[in-house]
Design an enzyme around this catalytic site. Structure first.
Site, PDB file in Angstrom:
ATOM      1  N   LYS A 136       0.827  -1.210   0.000  1.00 40.86           N
ATOM      2  CA  LYS A 136       0.000   0.000   0.000  1.00 40.86           C
ATOM      3  C   LYS A 136       0.864   1.264   0.000  1.00 40.86           C
ATOM      4  CE  LYS A 136      -2.958   0.775   3.543  1.00 40.86           C
ATOM      5  NZ  LYS A 136      -3.193   2.107   4.134  1.00 40.86           N
TER       6      LYS A 136
ATOM      7  N   ASP B   7       1.952  -1.010  12.020  1.00 42.77           N
ATOM      8  CA  ASP B   7       0.678  -1.515  11.505  1.00 42.77           C
ATOM      9  C   ASP B   7       0.394  -2.949  11.931  1.00 42.77           C
ATOM     10  OD1 ASP B   7      -0.162   0.791  10.222  1.00 42.77           O
ATOM     11  OD2 ASP B   7       0.920   0.317   8.381  1.00 42.77           O
TER      12      ASP B   7
END
Length: 452
Positions: free
Chosen positions: A37, A336
């Site tokens: 991403k 994350d």
């Protein structure tokens, strides 16, 4: 370009809820994960800034990346990306180059994507074009002052002045000043915004940070013809320069791979490989954390996409996990993955401590509080002391029947709590599971295929 829904037989979704059934068998075989991403955002934004037509491939097709694609389209870039058989996006992006972006016909809505909003501020800083930047309700609560403060030092204006959150209107300047900036936190988004503005400033712009953050920008800018100086906790560019079109291949996202890896570690009898995944050292801290817990996880390099290394992550079920301490200076490499690592820690013997994870309070939701709340539903003792997260593991832990987890619309939490059901013995319900579309639309499908 169309979205494919995140659907799988493991999930029966209604009213935003998904009932996640236990996997019928261990995970075996090889998988690939969608494009990274962070790299996808940068490939789109840098191509839009560049002179000429860039060719990009492996771009993640997710709601966050589509926010970046839509944003650069509104600013005048010509985007021609097509869905590929593997679900990724590939094609050409013709940038605005030295002419600069055009004034959009309305606000730029970044959806839920903090990366789009924050990087865009750096992209727009060198141009005297007023642009209103906004986002969804969640994004409008996230802090933006960390980005606007250094850009204002360089000469950009933000209206209304002093606002901490979106929406804001940015008015850049063609006379940006180069600065040396000591960042208050390790943030790749902050670093990237300052460096992108610095590309157009006269002189050398340097950003220093307290601990290393992701270095995708420093690796990718030279591909677009902009030399970048990078060391352990500092990066700089010398301007003014104009980015030149490049060819970018996006490797698989290690943050997505982490969920498959953790599933294999927790599910008895499992043994998998995740292939063609980014092995950037700033991104695979989760593998080292799992190794410190005693997990059977290994990494093998296969090559490089541009300057981004990629390869294979292997993982096997590990019945005897133990707690560990993750020091503050390592958190930027797992920021994350803390939720899913906390889930793994719940099954380990002893206490796992994640030091200085306060940044999780200002993600898509307060992930720190949400992790404690979810683990408590499983009967696990977890608590926050200052900015440290403690998880008291229970070897042989069994998730109670009838648990409903609230993902709070956060994709990382949705996948974390899904693993509690997938690798356990009883179904669980995950509210707002649809948020997985933000980063990993085919998550359930990939897990189920490995369990066939």
């Amino acid at each position: 370009m169309s979205h494919e829904p995140a659907s799988a037989s493991a999930s029966s979704a209604a009213s935003g809820h998904a009932v996640i059934e236990p996997l019928p068998s261990p995970l075996h075989g090889a998988a690939t994960v969608p494009g990274d991403k962070s790299i996808s955002h940068r490939a789109v934004l840098f191509s839009a800034m560049a002179e000429g037509t860039s060719r990009v491939s492996g771009v993640l097709d997710s709601e966050d990346v589509r926010s970046s694609i839509a944003a650069v389209g509104k600013l005048g870039a010509q985007v021609s990306l097509e869905k590929q058989p593997d679900g990724s996006l590939a094609g050409g992006i013709t940038g605005w180059g030295a002419a600069g972006p055009k004034k959009p016909d309305g606000p730029i809505d970044c959806g839920n994507s903090g990366t789009t909003a924050r990087l865009l501020m750096g992209v727009l800083a060198p141009w005297d074009v007023p642009v209103e930047i906004t986002g969804d309700e969640s994004l409008q609560r996230r802090p933006m002052r960390r980005i606007t403060a250094p850009l204002m030092k360089m000469g950009a204006r933000f209206e209304p002045g002093g606002r901490e959150t979106l929406p804001v209107t940015e008015v850049g300047t063609r006379d940006l000043r180069a600065i040396t900036y000591d960042a208050p936190m390790a943030s790749a988004q902050l670093k990237t915004a300052v460096l992108l503005a610095g590309v157009y400033a006269r002189g050398t712009t340097t950003l220093n940070e307290p601990s290393p953050s992701r270095n995708h920008t420093e690796l990718m800018l030279p591909e677009f013809g902009v030399p970048t100086t990078a060391a352990d906790r500092t990066a700089s560019v010398t301007g003014p320069r104009t980015l030149q079109a490049a060819e970018v291949r996006v490797p698989g996202d290690p943050s997505s791979a982490a969920f498959l890896v953790c599933a294999a570690v927790l599910k008895a009898g499992s043994s998998i490989q995740v292939e063609n995944v980014s092995l950037n050292t700033a991104r695979i801290g989760f593998t080292r954390t799992l190794e410190r817990m005693g997990a059977d996880v290994s990494v093998r390099h296969a090559g490089a996409a541009g300057k981004e290394p990629y390869g294979i992550i292997s993982a096997c079920h590990t019945p005897n996990l133990h707690g560990c301490e993750v020091p503050a200076e390592k958190i930027a490499t797992i920021v994350d993955e803390v939720p899913v690592l906390a889930l793994v820690a719940a099954f380990a013997r002893g206490v796992t401590v994640f030091r200085e994870v306060g940044e999780l309070r200002v993600k898509e939701t307060d992930r720190l509080a949400a992790v404690v709340e979810g683990l408590e539903l499983m009967g696990v003792e977890a608590y926050i002391d200052g900015n440290d997260l403690y998880v008291e593991g229970q070897p042989g832990l069994r998730v109670p029947e009838g648990v409903t987890f609230d993902s709070k619309g956060d994709h990382r939490l949705a996948m974390t709590w899904a693993l509690a059901g997938l690798t356990g013995a009883v179904p669980v319900t995950v509210e707002n599971f649809d948020s997985v579309k933000i980063s990993y639309p085919r998550f359930l499908n990939d897990i189920e295929r490995l369990a066939r």
